[in-house]
Motif scaffolding. Structure first.
Motif, short mmCIF file in Angstrom:
data_model
loop_
_atom_site.label_atom_id
_atom_site.label_comp_id
_atom_site.label_asym_id
_atom_site.label_seq_id
_atom_site.Cartn_x
_atom_site.Cartn_y
_atom_site.Cartn_z
N ALA B 101 0.82 -1.21 0.00
CA ALA B 101 0.00 0.00 0.00
C ALA B 101 0.85 1.26 0.00
O ALA B 101 0.34 2.35 0.22
CB ALA B 101 -0.95 -0.02 1.20
N LEU B 102 2.15 1.13 -0.21
CA LEU B 102 2.97 2.33 -0.38
C LEU B 102 4.01 2.09 -1.48
O LEU B 102 4.48 0.96 -1.65
CB LEU B 102 3.66 2.75 0.91
N GLN B 103 4.28 3.15 -2.20
CA GLN B 103 5.33 3.08 -3.21
C GLN B 103 6.47 3.97 -2.75
O GLN B 103 7.41 3.50 -2.11
CB GLN B 103 4.75 3.46 -4.57
N CYS B 104 6.39 5.29 -2.98
CA CYS B 104 7.46 6.14 -2.46
C CYS B 104 7.31 6.36 -0.95
O CYS B 104 8.27 6.69 -0.27
CB CYS B 104 7.49 7.48 -3.18
N GLY B 105 6.08 6.23 -0.44
CA GLY B 105 5.86 6.35 0.99
C GLY B 105 5.63 7.76 1.52
O GLY B 105 5.42 7.94 2.71
N PHE B 106 5.64 8.74 0.63
CA PHE B 106 5.52 10.13 1.11
C PHE B 106 4.17 10.38 1.78
O PHE B 106 4.09 11.03 2.81
CB PHE B 106 5.71 11.12 -0.06
N CYS B 107 3.12 9.82 1.18
CA CYS B 107 1.78 10.09 1.69
C CYS B 107 1.43 9.20 2.88
O CYS B 107 0.43 9.42 3.55
CB CYS B 107 0.76 9.85 0.58
N THR B 108 2.22 8.13 3.09
CA THR B 108 1.83 7.06 4.02
C THR B 108 1.56 7.53 5.46
O THR B 108 0.55 7.14 6.05
CB THR B 108 2.88 5.94 4.00
N LEU B 138 -4.15 12.53 -0.54
CA LEU B 138 -3.70 12.32 -1.92
C LEU B 138 -2.45 11.44 -1.92
O LEU B 138 -1.58 11.58 -1.07
CB LEU B 138 -3.37 13.65 -2.59
N CYS B 139 -2.38 10.54 -2.93
CA CYS B 139 -1.19 9.73 -3.14
C CYS B 139 -0.71 9.98 -4.56
O CYS B 139 -1.38 9.61 -5.51
CB CYS B 139 -1.52 8.25 -2.94
N ARG B 140 0.44 10.63 -4.70
CA ARG B 140 0.95 10.95 -6.05
C ARG B 140 1.32 9.70 -6.82
O ARG B 140 1.35 9.67 -8.03
CB ARG B 140 2.17 11.89 -5.97
N CYS B 141 1.67 8.63 -6.08
CA CYS B 141 1.98 7.38 -6.76
C CYS B 141 0.70 6.63 -7.13
O CYS B 141 0.76 5.56 -7.73
CB CYS B 141 2.85 6.49 -5.86
N THR B 142 -0.43 7.17 -6.74
CA THR B 142 -1.77 6.63 -7.03
C THR B 142 -1.90 5.16 -6.69
O THR B 142 -2.38 4.36 -7.47
CB THR B 142 -2.20 6.88 -8.50
S1 FES Z 1 3.12 6.24 -2.05
FE1 FES Z 1 4.04 7.86 -3.10
S2 FES Z 1 2.67 9.48 -2.71
FE2 FES Z 1 1.63 7.80 -1.96
#
Ligand code: FES
Ligand code: FAD
Ligand code: FES
Lengths: 293, 161
Positions: B101-108, B138-142
């Motif tokens: 449920a996370l890619q870059c993790g910024f929004c996590t 919002l999650c930029r990695c969608t």
């Molecule tokens: S995981 Fe990259 S912004 Fe949500």
């Protein structure tokens, strides 16, 4: 960006807050939930020299019913209004409106009075409160006065409040018997400001005819004005799907002057006004007859 | 000109008490990140739109970028740093990990701090309610589909109960 410096006051009582406003009103801003003011300060669109933080005035946070009137304190958070059993029971239009306001994190902080005081034409509460004939209580060291919603909302982000006044509470009638209600809006994403929204109540009288129809729009003009032409077309008539459709067309054509902006054209807003009013009226008719809730 | 007098505040953050002298204009997000060096709370838009900065104030989710630190004097804050206990991830963190449920993790951190009180209050939430609860983040990695899947798993395994 970061906000510009300001001087911060945190009054512990209403009297202290009113004294501060009397002294500094012209260069001060009241800080309630901060959910509109702080974003504007972060962008430096607002640079008040003084902030008067009213968050410690817990006496301004209440939801009560007195003699058929609902009273909501200015500092009552949106999420408290949203969940309150008295609101669900006595003010179903408001209960239906609340979840449309922003997102949960913003509703946990934003206040009822702040939304009214801010007078954003894209906000839900000014329209819902105008439909309910709300009266707004303003206090200052000079005294107290009550202003009717239509006289309170004077223009874009502009109200009848004087710089030394504090909005302390809002009062409106509980929904009468045989009255249906509906709040409906279209937004790009749940919780975003509405492209267009409609608040409506319909009271049925003798023989099941419409006795008192009220319609008010969100994001359709500078102030939340009542759709008087459509209301006139409804009053005295027998509720029907045809009537809803005809009144919706009148409302969209004659009662609003919607803006064109990056979110939607005026033409699209009129289209939404037609469709949403028709839907709102049909729902309100059915609820007034007790067919649904 | 402006009065820049600093103000002393005492705040509980993740159960620890901090006292600091700050400017009233300091945002809660910057207070956490710059004064307390708790950089788990991320800042995306700084005007209340993205949800990356979500923290708990007295147990309820709020946007820390549109609250002044001076306002939370005497109150309690929880940030993403408070979720894991010692080396054990919070069950919701564990499910985010399992479900990708996370890619870059910024929004996590913002998603997690929104979901913790949501699951507490709605332990049996259905997918529609979950999606609505997430509408303010919002999650930029969608990666929304996997986030929803993680929350559904959390409901199934009784995380909120
Ligand atoms: S995981 Fe990259 S912004 Fe949500
Ligand atoms: C991302 C985002 C999305 C949003 N979406 C919506 C939405 O869809 N619909 C919606 O309606 N709102 C929305 N909002 C705004 C939110 O509902 C605010 O809570 C509300 O507009 C203002 O309430 P507040 O208590 O935060 O007021 P503040 O921001 O504290 O104040 C707003 C203004 O009102 C004045 N004021 C506040 N309280 C008083 C008082 N008691 N007496 C006198 N003056 C006062 C302040 O001085 C200021 O000028 C959104 C906000 C954000 C950040
Ligand atoms: S950084 Fe606070 S909401 Fe985007």
């Amino acid at each position: 960006m970061k906000p510009a410096p300001f001087k911060y006051f945190r009054p512990e009582s209403l009297d202290e807050a009113l004294a501060l406003l009397a002294k500094h009103g012209d260069e001060a801003k009241v800080l309630a939930g901060g959910q509109s003011l702080i974003p504007a300060m972060n962008f430096r669109l607002a640079q008040p020299a003084i902030l008067i933080d009213i968050n410690r005035l817990s006496a301004l946070s209440f939801i009560e019913e007195k003699r058929g009137q609902m009273h909501i304190g200015a500092l009552t958070r949106h999420s408290m209004v949203e969940r309150h059993p008295l609101v669900a029971q006595k003010a179903p239009l408001l209960a239906e409106t609340m979840p449309n306001i922003a997102h949960v994190q913003i509703r946990n902080r934003g206040t009822f009075g702040g939304s009214i005081a801010h007078a954003d034409p894209a906000a839900e509460l000014p329209a819902a409160m105008t439909v309910r004939g709300a009266r707004i209580c303003l206090r200052s060291t000079r005294g107290e006065r009550w202003v009717d919603a239509p006289q309170f909302f004077v223009g874009l982000l502009t109200t009848a409040m004087e710089p030394d006044e504090l909005l302390t509470e809002v009062a409106f009638d509980e929904l009468p018997k045989k009255t249906g209600w509906c709040f409906v809006e279209v937004a790009r994403r749940h919780g975003d400001y509405a492209l267009l929204g409609v608040a409506a109540t319909v009271r049925l009288g003798m023989m099941g005819k419409v006795k008192d129809a009220r319609i008010c729009f969100v994001s359709a003009g500078e102030t939340p004005a009542l759709a008087t032409n459509a209301q006139d077309a409804l009053n005295g008539q027998a509720p029907s799907a045809e009537l809803a459709k005809a009144a919706a067309q009148i409302a969209a054509a004659q009662d609003i002057d919607p803006p064109s902006d990056i979110h939607a054209s005026a033409r699209f807003r009129r289209h939404l006004a037609t469709k949403l009013t028709e839907r709102a009226l049909n729902t309100a008719f059915a609820r007034a007859r007790g067919e649904t809730r | 000109m402006h009065d820049e007098t600093k103000v002393q505040i005492t705040v509980s953050v993740n159960g620890e008490t901090y006292t600091r002298l700050i400017e009233p204009r300091l945002l809660l997000s910057d207070f956490l990140r710059h004064e307390l060096k708790l950089t788990g709370t991320n800042v995306g838009c700084e005007h209340g739109v993205c949800g990356a900065c979500t923290v708990l104030l007295d147990g309820e989710s709020v946007r820390s970028c549109i609250i002044f630190a001076v306002q939370v004097d005497g109150q309690s804050i929880e940030t993403v740093e408070g979720l894991a206990k010692n080396d054990t991830l919070h069950p919701l963190q564990e499910l985010f990990h399992q479900e990708h449920a996370l890619q870059c993790g910024f929004c996590t951190p913002g998603f997690l701090m929104t979901l913790v009180p949501f699951l507490r209050d709605n332990p049996t939430a259905d997918e529609a309610a979950i999606r609505q609860a997430l509408s303010g983040n919002l999650c930029r990695c969608t990666g929304y589909a996997n986030i929803v899947a993680a929350v559904k798993k959390a409901v199934e395994s009784g995380v909120g109960r």
